[in-house]
Design a protein around this motif. Structure first.
Motif, short mmCIF file in Angstrom:
data_model
loop_
_atom_site.label_atom_id
_atom_site.label_comp_id
_atom_site.label_asym_id
_atom_site.label_seq_id
_atom_site.Cartn_x
_atom_site.Cartn_y
_atom_site.Cartn_z
N VAL A 1 0.64 -1.27 0.02
CA VAL A 1 0.07 0.21 0.39
C VAL A 1 0.55 0.81 0.59
CG1 VAL A 1 -2.20 -1.49 1.22
CG2 VAL A 1 -0.32 -0.18 2.79
N CYS B 1 0.11 4.13 -1.91
CA CYS B 1 -1.69 4.82 -2.16
C CYS B 1 -1.21 6.37 -2.24
CB CYS B 1 -2.24 4.74 -1.18
SG CYS B 1 -3.81 5.16 -0.54
N ALA C 1 -8.85 -3.04 -5.53
CA ALA C 1 -8.16 -2.59 -6.48
C ALA C 1 -8.43 -2.89 -7.89
CB ALA C 1 -7.64 -4.18 -6.27
N CYS D 1 -9.31 1.42 -8.06
CA CYS D 1 -7.74 2.10 -8.23
C CYS D 1 -7.29 1.48 -9.30
CB CYS D 1 -6.74 1.32 -6.55
SG CYS D 1 -5.07 1.87 -6.66
N ILE E 1 -3.65 -1.16 -6.29
CA ILE E 1 -3.89 -1.58 -4.62
C ILE E 1 -4.96 -2.62 -4.61
CG2 ILE E 1 -3.23 -0.51 -1.98
CD1 ILE E 1 -1.73 2.10 -3.31
N THR F 1 -5.86 -3.77 -0.84
CA THR F 1 -5.72 -3.35 1.23
C THR F 1 -6.06 -4.84 1.45
OG1 THR F 1 -7.04 -1.00 0.58
CG2 THR F 1 -6.20 -2.09 3.05
#
Length: 915
Positions: A530, A533, A590, A593, A597, A599
């Motif tokens: 991450v 981010c 994801a 994103c 990413i 999470t």
């Protein structure tokens, strides 16, 4: 610190460090730790909050989506989240307008409007996450809308609350008179400012000149020219005021027409100068959008599957122009495309031209453009912060301004500066990273901002903020932009409405000339999954735990904020519950994103660190069939117990056990399940397919029958004159997801490896496709093995493949179709929709992607997860009397919360087969 008061219900006040950490950051470069977070549920709560704030001189910042790029939604005082309880909407005038509360996501509003072939005017890049509250407060525009259809110009009416608690609605008759009578100081100020502007030609011309191009810096001073009634002037001053003048309760926005015939193109030029020369051609041709992308912007395609061009062939200086044509008639689009290609063929400075009309390819092109902030931000160096600004100049000045910006980047040592923007409107954005950990980095940023102001205002008569709002980073430059007299008018307006200065101080207006250099966000490294981010918030709207605990962005923020801190026991519990326990790890974050990413992967790692995989778990893996048999026995026992003591008492008992075990023991929804019969495995020497029955489908039947999904597959295949063989040793195997999702990575890997070995063995023997009867399990196996030679099919793929061999009669039903997380990117064109449409007269679908929150058995341990997600994602009333999905656990959750029977798609297909 606000804990509670006679005015504010303590249930909506959060003062713990973990929750405050989740709101300390937004999409901007700023970070402020709030003293408290308040989540008003209704107008009564907002009024009480404002009364408390005025009495205690405590500032309040209203926050919705938190996608603001200029620090408008962070505060070191009270953050009031106006999001999850503020999502009401109403379609008006056959879709020509729409009434919206501030928490409605803009993309969802467009989905509500789609049947009427209309949409909102503003179309910011963050449209899938940005909410109406932020769009109004920042006067958003975007790629297509320009200034003609921005928030200011599409506003039809507004309902708002002033800092004194008084509420007004511009739609009400005689509201202007009431406004004048009750708000005498404010209305006197508005009248005097309007009179001054009207009689001073220099000020009048300055305001008119400022709005010839995009401009969102300072208050919307054009309101004093465009309107006469004080209430109308003030309502339009609220647009772009960034929560500094009042609270927006709801709005009615005029909509604009949508077009089914669209052509989206990406033309790559040799240089920015040549690209800018072409802008008038595309504009005269009628392009609705003309976007500029420099070479660094184009290279971000590396993050996307099926890139529309070879990103590794982008040369220094290459420049992309993204265009979009929209028209009522397809032949007109074809004509525009033909003209564009003819222009490209004659222009030796164009390297390539791609124009597409199908939605999927158009979306890929736009995704590259819309995801630039997070994708470029992800490439920043360790410990650096990301800054983004957007200016506007006249179209003819774009090329020289781009070159000047690059010179500023070089001069101030910003070597990763990237430039893109809305070329049609002369609106340029840039992104770069800054090392705010050093004095030299802060100085370089300060000097760059001064250079930017001089370039934009003094040399090119532009605006310092085109569409991102003033925020903290441009508050010191408002006077530079507007000049002293108009700047003074803005302060007089602010003080007349908010004498105690409680609404979002130091945003838009600030007496601190260095406010843009303070409270800079730091991004410590916490985990490589991450660390890239930039906290844009694109992931939040799809998260099932949003509004219940935390979102992916908030989980990352909490980890960054608490790194190295010693937490109290209660804080540890909040962190554990919100960050780890209630994350479904579904991977949808994801998908949203721009830099992919997930999470959920991080959360699985956190769980893995905590879990100890002892002998008992090893025994479960080795004797998995025995474990499944035990589960079947216990479920039968629970079903019997419910019959004896009654459903109501059993449910209370199950909930009580779940509570006292601190959610370790799941709630058993026995009324929604039926144990299937274990059928005999037929031996077939030459099968057409092999099916692997997943563990949940070996226990729980698909519907009110006692037939499993795999058995339905066999029965359907027989109707198509095909033979399906159950995989050998199936009952000893599992895809491993049930283990790895809980943090038992080693055990999950072992049993998954056993299944993969069995799949390979079956394929070597029969050389036929392998069907897996539950979509999440299929996706897990596909990601874990090289199946290029071995064809792994989901049951959906199988049904879709053989549907032409089946004799189907449509059932007279309306059916709700739920795509599981792994299938959601395909949207309404997904396989399950296609199959369901063949089986029933009508289908209903989600208005937005969402996860039901079940996450295997996680929704049974934390039942609020499923309630929260489904309540926030499904829009009532439903016409459906039945629902389908391709995951049994999802079906249980949806059946529980929606009150209709959910069955697997295999069962629906079988029911629709002609006898």
């Amino acid at each position: 610190m606000l804990k509670s008061s006679d005015l504010i219900d303590e249930k909506i006040v959060f003062t713990d460090r973990i929750t405050r950490s989740a709101y300390a950051r937004d999409a901007s470069m700023y970070r402020l730790m709030p003293e408290s977070v308040v989540k008003p549920r209704n107008l009564h709560d907002v009024r009480n909050l404002l009364e408390f704030a005025n009495a205690s001189k405590t500032p309040v910042t209203f926050r919705a989506g938190g996608t603001s790029l200029s620090g408008q939604s962070v505060s070191n005082s009270i953050i009031a989240e106006i999001l999850h309880n503020w999502k009401k909407f109403k379609i008006l005038d056959n879709g020509k307008s729409i009434q919206l509360e501030p928490g409605v996501v803009a993309a969802h509003a467009n989905s509500f409007l789609s049947p009427y072939k209309t949409k909102l005017g503003p179309d910011p890049a963050s449209i899938n996450s940005a909410t109406i509250g932020g769009i109004l407060s920042n006067n958003s525009s975007g790629m297509v809308c320009g200034t003609e259809f921005n928030a200011y110009h599409t506003l039809k009416s507004l309902s708002f609350m002033l800092p004194n608690g008084n509420v007004y609605n511009t739609d009400n008759p005689n509201e202007n008179e009431r406004f004048i009578q009750k708000e005498k100081i404010l209305c006197t100020t508005i009248t005097k400012i309007k009179e001054t502007i009207k009689t001073d030609s220099k000020i009048l011309n300055t305001i008119r000149n400022k709005y010839r191009i995009k401009n969102t810096i300072g208050y919307s001073m054009n309101a004093f020219i465009d309107f006469d009634r004080p209430i109308d002037i003030f309502a339009h001053l609220l647009i772009g005021s960034e929560g500094t003048l009042g609270f927006i309760i709801s709005t009615i926005l005029n909509t604009i027409q949508t077009y089914e015939n669209i052509g989206t193109g990406l033309i790559i030029f040799n240089s920015p100068e040549e690209a800018c020369k072409a802008i008038p051609f595309y504009k005269d041709l009628g392009a609705k959008a003309i976007e500029f992308l420099d070479d660094a912007s184009l290279r971000t395609a590396v993050h996307y599957k099926n890139s529309p061009y070879k990103f590794d062939s982008i040369m220094p200086g290459s420049t992309g122009i993204l265009i979009e044509y929209q028209h009522e008639f397809p032949n007109e689009i074809n004509s525009l495309i033909k003209e564009t290609k003819k222009y490209s063929d004659k222009n030796s400075n164009i390297r390539s031209t791609l124009i597409v009309t199908d939605k999927n390819n158009r979306d890929i092109i736009w995704k590259i453009r819309k995801g630039l902030y997070p994708t470029i931000g992800a490439l920043r160096g360790d410990g650096k912060s990301v800054i983004t600004e957007d200016i506007a100049v006249d179209i003819g000045s774009i090329a020289p301004v781009i070159n000047e910006l690059k010179r500023i980047f070089t001069k101030r040592k910003f070597h990763d500066g990237v430039i893109f923007g809305h070329a049609k409107d002369g609106n340029l954005h840039f992104i770069t990273s800054v090392d705010f950990n050093s004095d030299s980095g802060i100085k370089n940023y300060e000097f760059m901002m001064n250079d930017l102001a001089d370039l934009t205002l003094n040399r090119y008569n532009g605006s310092l903020k085109a569409e991102h709002g003033t925020g903290r980073n441009m508050a010191p430059f408002v006077e530079t932009e507007w000049g002293g007299p108009i700047y003074e008018m803005m302060w007089k307006l602010k003080k007349s409405i908010d004498p105690n200065g409680i609404l979002n101080p130091n945003v838009l207006l600030s007496s601190d000339p260095k406010i843009h250099l303070k409270n800079i966000k730091k991004t410590p490294l916490v985990n490589k999954i991450v660390d890239s981010c930039v906290e844009c918030g694109f992931c939040e709207n799809i998260c099932p735990s949003r509004g219940y605990t935390f979102t992916p962005r908030q989980r990352i923020a909490i980890m960054r904020e608490t790194q190295g801190l010693t937490l109290q026991i209660e804080e540890e519990k909040i962190l554990q519950h919100g960050v780890s326990d209630t994350c479904v790890t579904d991977g949808l974050c994801a998908i949203e994103c721009p830099v992919n990413i997930d999470t959920g992967k991080l959360v699985k790692e956190l769980r893995s660190v905590r879990k100890k995989e002892g002998l008992l778990l090893g025994a479960v893996v080795k004797k998995f069939n025995l474990f499944i048999t035990l589960i079947r026995f216990l479920l039968k026992l629970f079903i019997l117990l419910q019959k004896v003591i009654g459903e109501s008492i059993f449910n209370k008992l199950s909930n009580y056990v779940n509570k006292i075990s601190e959610n370790r023991i799941p709630i058993i929804p026995v009324s929604k399940i039926k144990i299937n019969k274990i059928g005999k495995i037929k031996k077939i020497s030459n099968p057409d397919y092999i099916v692997f029955p997943t563990c949940i489908n070996r226990v729980v039947s698909t519907d009110n029958s006692d037939i499993s999904s795999s058995e339905y597959i066999v029965k359907i295949a027989e109707k198509a004159s095909l033979k399906v063989l159950m995989m050998d040793k199936s009952y000893d195997l599992c895809c491993g997801m049930a283990f790895s999702s809980k943090g038992y990575t080693k055990s999950g890997g072992i049993i998954q490896g056993m299944l993969i070995d069995q799949i390979k063995k079956a394929y070597r023997k029969y050389k036929v496709p392998i069907i897996i009867d539950m979509s999440p399990c299929t996706e897990t196996i596909r990601k874990s093995m090289n199946f290029e030679q071995i064809k792994i099919m989901d049951s959906l793929d199988f049904l879709n493949t053989i549907k032409s061999r089946l004799s189907i009669k449509k059932l007279n039903l309306t059916c709700y179709v739920h795509s599981v997380c792994s299938d959601q990117p395909a949207g309404p064109t997904s396989v399950i929709h296609s199959i369901a449409q063949n089986c029933v007269e009508a289908i209903e679908d989600r208005k937005e992607d969402f996860c039901c929150g079940m996450g295997g058995d996680r929704g049974l341990k934390y039942p609020e997860l499923t309630k929260n997600s489904i309540k926030k994602s499904v829009h009532f009333p439903l016409k459906s009397t039945i629902g389908v999905s391709s995951s049994r656990t999802c079906e249980i959750a949806l059946s529980n919360e929606l009150g209709i029977e959910f069955i697997p798609i295999e069962a629906l297909v079988y029911r629709s087969l002609k006898n």
